[in-house]
Design a protein around this motif. Structure first.
Motif, PDB file in Angstrom:
ATOM      1  N   GLY A   1     -19.037 -57.317 -81.747  1.00  0.00           N
ATOM      2  CA  GLY A   1     -18.354 -58.277 -82.602  1.00  0.00           C
ATOM      3  C   GLY A   1     -18.314 -57.881 -84.065  1.00  0.00           C
ATOM      4  O   GLY A   1     -17.878 -58.664 -84.911  1.00  0.00           O
ATOM      5  N   LEU A   2     -18.742 -56.682 -84.369  1.00  0.00           N
ATOM      6  CA  LEU A   2     -18.808 -56.231 -85.756  1.00  0.00           C
ATOM      7  C   LEU A   2     -17.424 -55.797 -86.233  1.00  0.00           C
ATOM      8  O   LEU A   2     -16.812 -54.910 -85.640  1.00  0.00           O
ATOM      9  CB  LEU A   2     -19.787 -55.059 -85.848  1.00  0.00           C
ATOM     10  CG  LEU A   2     -20.255 -54.663 -87.230  1.00  0.00           C
ATOM     11  CD1 LEU A   2     -21.149 -55.753 -87.834  1.00  0.00           C
ATOM     12  CD2 LEU A   2     -21.024 -53.348 -87.145  1.00  0.00           C
ATOM     13  N   PRO A   3     -16.899 -56.415 -87.289  1.00  0.00           N
ATOM     14  CA  PRO A   3     -15.585 -56.011 -87.778  1.00  0.00           C
ATOM     15  C   PRO A   3     -15.634 -54.651 -88.479  1.00  0.00           C
ATOM     16  O   PRO A   3     -16.695 -54.216 -88.947  1.00  0.00           O
ATOM     17  CB  PRO A   3     -15.210 -57.120 -88.762  1.00  0.00           C
ATOM     18  CG  PRO A   3     -16.498 -57.741 -89.170  1.00  0.00           C
ATOM     19  CD  PRO A   3     -17.450 -57.538 -88.042  1.00  0.00           C
ATOM     20  N   ALA A   4     -14.501 -54.005 -88.551  1.00  0.00           N
ATOM     21  CA  ALA A   4     -14.400 -52.686 -89.185  1.00  0.00           C
ATOM     22  C   ALA A   4     -14.907 -52.713 -90.624  1.00  0.00           C
ATOM     23  O   ALA A   4     -15.540 -51.753 -91.079  1.00  0.00           O
ATOM     24  CB  ALA A   4     -12.957 -52.201 -89.142  1.00  0.00           C
TER      25      ALA A   4
ATOM     26  N   GLU B   1      -9.457 -51.521 -88.342  1.00  0.00           N
ATOM     27  CA  GLU B   1      -9.780 -52.112 -87.035  1.00  0.00           C
ATOM     28  C   GLU B   1      -9.374 -51.205 -85.872  1.00  0.00           C
ATOM     29  O   GLU B   1     -10.112 -51.078 -84.897  1.00  0.00           O
ATOM     30  CB  GLU B   1      -9.151 -53.500 -86.885  1.00  0.00           C
ATOM     31  CG  GLU B   1      -9.786 -54.578 -87.743  1.00  0.00           C
ATOM     32  CD  GLU B   1     -11.270 -54.838 -87.456  1.00  0.00           C
ATOM     33  OE1 GLU B   1     -11.743 -54.613 -86.323  1.00  0.00           O
ATOM     34  OE2 GLU B   1     -11.960 -55.271 -88.390  1.00  0.00           O
ATOM     35  N   ALA B   2      -8.213 -50.565 -85.970  1.00  0.00           N
ATOM     36  CA  ALA B   2      -7.761 -49.688 -84.885  1.00  0.00           C
ATOM     37  C   ALA B   2      -8.686 -48.479 -84.753  1.00  0.00           C
ATOM     38  O   ALA B   2      -9.062 -48.095 -83.627  1.00  0.00           O
ATOM     39  CB  ALA B   2      -6.325 -49.234 -85.126  1.00  0.00           C
ATOM     40  N   GLU B   3      -9.066 -47.880 -85.868  1.00  0.00           N
ATOM     41  CA  GLU B   3      -9.978 -46.731 -85.824  1.00  0.00           C
ATOM     42  C   GLU B   3     -11.343 -47.142 -85.277  1.00  0.00           C
ATOM     43  O   GLU B   3     -11.954 -46.414 -84.492  1.00  0.00           O
ATOM     44  CB  GLU B   3     -10.146 -46.130 -87.222  1.00  0.00           C
ATOM     45  CG  GLU B   3      -8.886 -45.484 -87.755  1.00  0.00           C
ATOM     46  CD  GLU B   3      -8.943 -45.197 -89.244  1.00  0.00           C
ATOM     47  OE1 GLU B   3      -8.269 -44.236 -89.667  1.00  0.00           O
ATOM     48  OE2 GLU B   3      -9.641 -45.932 -89.988  1.00  0.00           O
ATOM     49  N   TRP B   4     -11.817 -48.308 -85.697  1.00  0.00           N
ATOM     50  CA  TRP B   4     -13.107 -48.811 -85.235  1.00  0.00           C
ATOM     51  C   TRP B   4     -13.066 -49.072 -83.728  1.00  0.00           C
ATOM     52  O   TRP B   4     -13.991 -48.725 -83.000  1.00  0.00           O
ATOM     53  CB  TRP B   4     -13.473 -50.054 -86.030  1.00  0.00           C
ATOM     54  CG  TRP B   4     -14.773 -50.701 -85.713  1.00  0.00           C
ATOM     55  CD1 TRP B   4     -14.988 -52.043 -85.551  1.00  0.00           C
ATOM     56  CD2 TRP B   4     -16.064 -50.084 -85.543  1.00  0.00           C
ATOM     57  NE1 TRP B   4     -16.318 -52.280 -85.285  1.00  0.00           N
ATOM     58  CE2 TRP B   4     -17.002 -51.102 -85.283  1.00  0.00           C
ATOM     59  CE3 TRP B   4     -16.512 -48.774 -85.582  1.00  0.00           C
ATOM     60  CZ2 TRP B   4     -18.358 -50.845 -85.047  1.00  0.00           C
ATOM     61  CZ3 TRP B   4     -17.861 -48.512 -85.355  1.00  0.00           C
ATOM     62  CH2 TRP B   4     -18.764 -49.544 -85.090  1.00  0.00           C
ATOM     63  N   ASP B   5     -11.984 -49.656 -83.245  1.00  0.00           N
ATOM     64  CA  ASP B   5     -11.832 -49.886 -81.805  1.00  0.00           C
ATOM     65  C   ASP B   5     -11.811 -48.558 -81.052  1.00  0.00           C
ATOM     66  O   ASP B   5     -12.408 -48.446 -79.976  1.00  0.00           O
ATOM     67  CB  ASP B   5     -10.558 -50.678 -81.503  1.00  0.00           C
ATOM     68  CG  ASP B   5     -10.686 -52.153 -81.852  1.00  0.00           C
ATOM     69  OD1 ASP B   5     -11.823 -52.650 -81.990  1.00  0.00           O
ATOM     70  OD2 ASP B   5      -9.632 -52.807 -81.969  1.00  0.00           O
ATOM     71  N   ASP B   6     -11.137 -47.546 -81.610  1.00  0.00           N
ATOM     72  CA  ASP B   6     -11.095 -46.228 -80.982  1.00  0.00           C
ATOM     73  C   ASP B   6     -12.488 -45.620 -80.862  1.00  0.00           C
ATOM     74  O   ASP B   6     -12.837 -45.038 -79.834  1.00  0.00           O
ATOM     75  CB  ASP B   6     -10.182 -45.276 -81.755  1.00  0.00           C
ATOM     76  CG  ASP B   6      -8.709 -45.596 -81.601  1.00  0.00           C
ATOM     77  OD1 ASP B   6      -8.340 -46.396 -80.705  1.00  0.00           O
ATOM     78  OD2 ASP B   6      -7.912 -45.048 -82.396  1.00  0.00           O
TER      79      ASP B   6
END
Length: 150
Positions: free
Chosen positions: A42-45, A96-101
């Motif tokens: 649940g940690l945001p980027a 967020e996209a990089e963090w999800d990756d």
């Protein structure tokens, strides 16, 4: 003996990454989200990008992924890949996209590692690499917990 080692490694790696499967644990806190995945979930980027003592949570997560990739290559080929450890710490700010990756790639390498454990032709080098991988994950689990507290 190899079967017992394989099962123990999988159990303890799962605890490091997924958290304990029982109401007690071998080495983590026996609570929800006690493993690496639970901490990062649940940690945001924005928070994963905050510098703490010269590093970020995003960098730690990707470094763990990179280490597991190297272990997976060793399990697959029997030789260690050339690894640039400095490069594994270069991530600073992520969106967020990089963090999800990063998180998805970490899960992928973890699942590959779990599957690879059953394919190992056990010898001292493989046992050392796998036990080292477990210790490495446990170290970074503690580091991530401390970074989040800060």
């Amino acid at each position: 003996m190899a079967h017992a080692l394989q099962e123990s490694l999988k159990l303890l790696l799962k605890e490091a990454f997924e958290g304990p499967s029982e109401e007690w644990s071998w080495f983590t806190n026996a609570e929800e989200n006690a493993g690496i995945f639970g901490i990062l979930e649940g940690l945001p980027a924005e928070k994963a990008s905050l510098s703490r003592n010269g590093s970020t949570i995003a960098a730690h997560a990707d470094h763990v992924r990179y280490h597991m990739w190297g272990t997976n290559e060793f399990l697959r080929t029997g030789t260690f890949p050339d690894m640039d450890w400095q490069q594994s710490w270069q991530i600073n700010a992520v969106n967020e996209a990089e963090w999800d990756d990063i998180k998805q790639a970490l899960v992928k390498e973890f699942n590959t590692l779990l599957a690879g454990i059953d394919q190992v032709q056990w010898d001292e080098a493989h046992a050392n690499e796998m036990l080292g991988s477990l210790a490495h994950a446990a170290y970074h689990l503690g580091a991530l917990k401390q970074m989040i507290k800060a």
